[in-house]
Design an enzyme around this catalytic site. Structure first.
Site, PDB file in Angstrom:
ATOM      1  N   SER A 181      -0.920  13.076  -9.930  1.00 43.94           N
ATOM      2  CA  SER A 181      -0.657  12.346  -8.752  1.00 43.94           C
ATOM      3  C   SER A 181      -1.353  11.078  -8.932  1.00 43.94           C
ATOM      4  O   SER A 181      -1.817  10.493  -9.892  1.00 43.94           O
ATOM      5  CB  SER A 181      -0.531  12.912  -7.415  1.00 43.94           C
ATOM      6  N   ASP A 206      10.745  15.559  -9.939  1.00 38.44           N
ATOM      7  CA  ASP A 206       9.758  15.002  -9.019  1.00 38.44           C
ATOM      8  C   ASP A 206      10.231  13.490  -8.721  1.00 38.44           C
ATOM      9  O   ASP A 206      10.280  12.708  -9.457  1.00 38.44           O
ATOM     10  CB  ASP A 206       8.370  14.964  -9.741  1.00 38.44           C
ATOM     11  N   HIS A 242       6.399  18.072  -9.169  1.00 33.85           N
ATOM     12  CA  HIS A 242       5.244  17.152  -8.966  1.00 33.85           C
ATOM     13  C   HIS A 242       4.077  18.041  -9.502  1.00 33.85           C
ATOM     14  O   HIS A 242       3.546  18.881  -8.817  1.00 33.85           O
ATOM     15  CB  HIS A 242       4.902  16.581  -7.653  1.00 33.85           C
TER      16      HIS A 242
END
Length: 503
Positions: free
Chosen positions: A196, A437, A462
């Protein structure tokens, strides 16, 4: 007496600051849906990992490095230091004499503690590579707090001004070089890993510090979601697609629900009716409060739509299994109960309460991590609500009296014409994504060169590839991780060949 007065004065300032944060959170749609490798909300229902956290934790050793406050200036205050936490696992390391590698995980916008058990990619591959593992906490999070405490670190924009991505990756470089020197491991190649926002840091680190890291695995890193490169609507388009693929009826019900919420809210006592229907802990103050809560739940379900539970399907089954004779909002409530569980009441501000990490992250999004995400058209299952940069700037000025720099990320790290630019000089970066995602809409989804590659799966969510492996993992996920390991092994093989030729 004067000290007590100062303490009281500061406490009142902090309370006022927290109140403004809460007020803005409740009244302004979040500009940046929460990043992070794992959900920190009510969707977090992990299956026990193959490598139990207890067996991992006994191999971990915690250290603190005296980190420089400001790497980029030479003013006297720049030389102040703070204690930065990093954690190491020596269990499988082959040692410095054999130049065995180092796998380094970059902490992001949260304390490091959860990552030590959730991020399994390092531990799962340590024995294969005879690798030393190191996990480094991001400044201003967890126990890595400048100025001695969160209270002092978050006092104002002047103290928060040292919180940015460039300082963070410089921190990581300093820690890694310190560790290599301390262990006499100068020839041990380093692979940096992040997910991320941490994935963005890992990719940027490889570009800025190629002499420190041999390569980077950047999982679910939306490095193109800046400065208008990726479309505003990209994130919520994928949320919509995920729900539509799970159930057409569920998608239609959610799409219809927003106007129904507004219709009831406009009635006399309408907010009381909605409060009762959704069993909210406090009476709703506006229809936005309920809609923002549901928006967060749907986005979180899509972003972390991982096997074997698949939260999007959980929501949709709750909606679809409700009696056909019930109204739209009753079906929506059944979906809420399905994903959140039966509760005495539902707190619509659950995700808005300020915490140390949310305050730090709010600063980052109000300074440089300006990701223009919105649902700007009727093409999604959400009401149109475009990202408004002018309003965003006003909110940040109100909080910090500092304006965001929406173009700085692309100025400092690049992003535009990424294939043309990076093809010429970048190497050894894996951009991994799962196409379910929503943040993959801002990710790198095609190979840039032979060594800057995109590895993605159609069904992934994700940061799923860097989480701890489970027996229940589907074949496509196992193969994604296998491909990533093969690429990293190739980098290492070439490095060791070059090292042998040099010697």
């Amino acid at each position: 007496m004067a000290m007590n007065y100062c303490s009281l004065s500061y406490s009142l300032q902090l309370i006022s600051f927290l109140f403004i944060i809460l007020l803005l959170s409740c009244c302004v749609s979040a500009a940046v849906p929460r990043l992070g490798p794992v959900s920190r909300g009510i969707l977090r229902k992990p299956e026990p990992a193959a490598a139990a956290s207890e067996s991992v934790s006994k191999d971990l050793k915690t250290f603190f490095y005296h980190q420089t406050l400001d790497h980029f200036n030479y003013r006297p205050e720049s030389y102040k230091t703070f204690r930065q936490r990093y954690v190491m696992n020596f269990r499988h390391w082959g040692g410095a004499k054999s130049s065995s590698p180092i796998l380094a995980y970059f902490g992001a916008e949260a304390p490091l503690d959860g990552d030590l058990s959730d991020i399994g990619f390092l531990n799962d591959n340590a024995a294969r590579f005879n690798a030393l593992l190191i996990y480094i906490e991001h400044r201003y999070y967890g126990k890595s707090m400048p100025f001695g405490s969160p209270k002092e670190a978050m006092r104002n924009a002047s103290t928060l001004g040292y919180l940015n991505s460039a300082q963070a990756i410089a921190d990581y470089a300093a820690v890694l070089m310190h560790v290599k020197k301390k262990l006499s491991a100068q020839n041990s190649p380093v692979i940096v890993i992040g997910g991320s926002y941490g994935g963005m840091l890992a990719s940027w680190f490889r570009l800025k510090y190629p002499h420190v890291a041999l390569g980077a695995l950047a999982s679910s890193a939306p490095i193109l979601y800046f400065d208008g490169i990726a479309p505003q609507i990209g994130y919520y388009s994928i949320v919509t697609k995920d729900f539509k693929e799970a159930s057409e009826g569920c998608y239609r019900t959610i799409r219809k629900s927003w106007s129904e919420i507004d219709r009831i809210a406009s009635k006399p006592n309408g907010l009381s009716i909605l409060s009762k229907r959704f069993n909210t802990c406090d009476r709703l103050k506006s229809s936005f409060e309920l809609k923002d809560y549901l928006d967060y739940l749907y986005a979180d379900a899509a972003q972390y739509n991982e096997p074997p539970t698949y939260p999007v399907s959980v929501v949709c089954k709750g909606i679809d299994r409700a009696s056909k004779r019930t109204g739209t909002l009753d079906r929506i409530f059944h979906g809420l109960v399905a994903i959140a569980g039966k509760r005495s009441c539902y707190d619509t501000n659950e995700f808005n309460y300020p915490s140390e990490e949310s305050l730090s992250w709010r600063w980052q999004t109000c300074s440089e991590i300006v990701m223009p995400i919105g649902h700007a058209t009727n093409d999604t299952m959400f009401q149109p609500e475009p990202f408004n940069l002018n309003s965003f700037i006003k909110d940040c000025n109100r909080l910090y009296k500092v304006s965001p720099r929406p173009h700085w990320i692309t100025t400092y790290y690049g992003g535009r014409d990424i294939k043309l630019i990076l093809h010429g000089f970048a190497s050894n970066i894996i951009f991994s994504n799962g196409l379910r995602d929503p943040y993959s809409s801002g990710g790198v989804l095609e190979n840039i060169s032979d060594t800057v590659v995109a590895v993605y799966t159609r069904h992934g969510s994700h940061c799923l590839d860097i989480l701890a492996a489970k027996k229940s993992d589907p074949h496509w996920l196992v193969m994604q991780r296998k491909r990533e390991v093969e690429i990293i092994k190739g980098w290492m093989d070439k490095y060791y060949t070059d090292l042998a030729n040099r010697q």
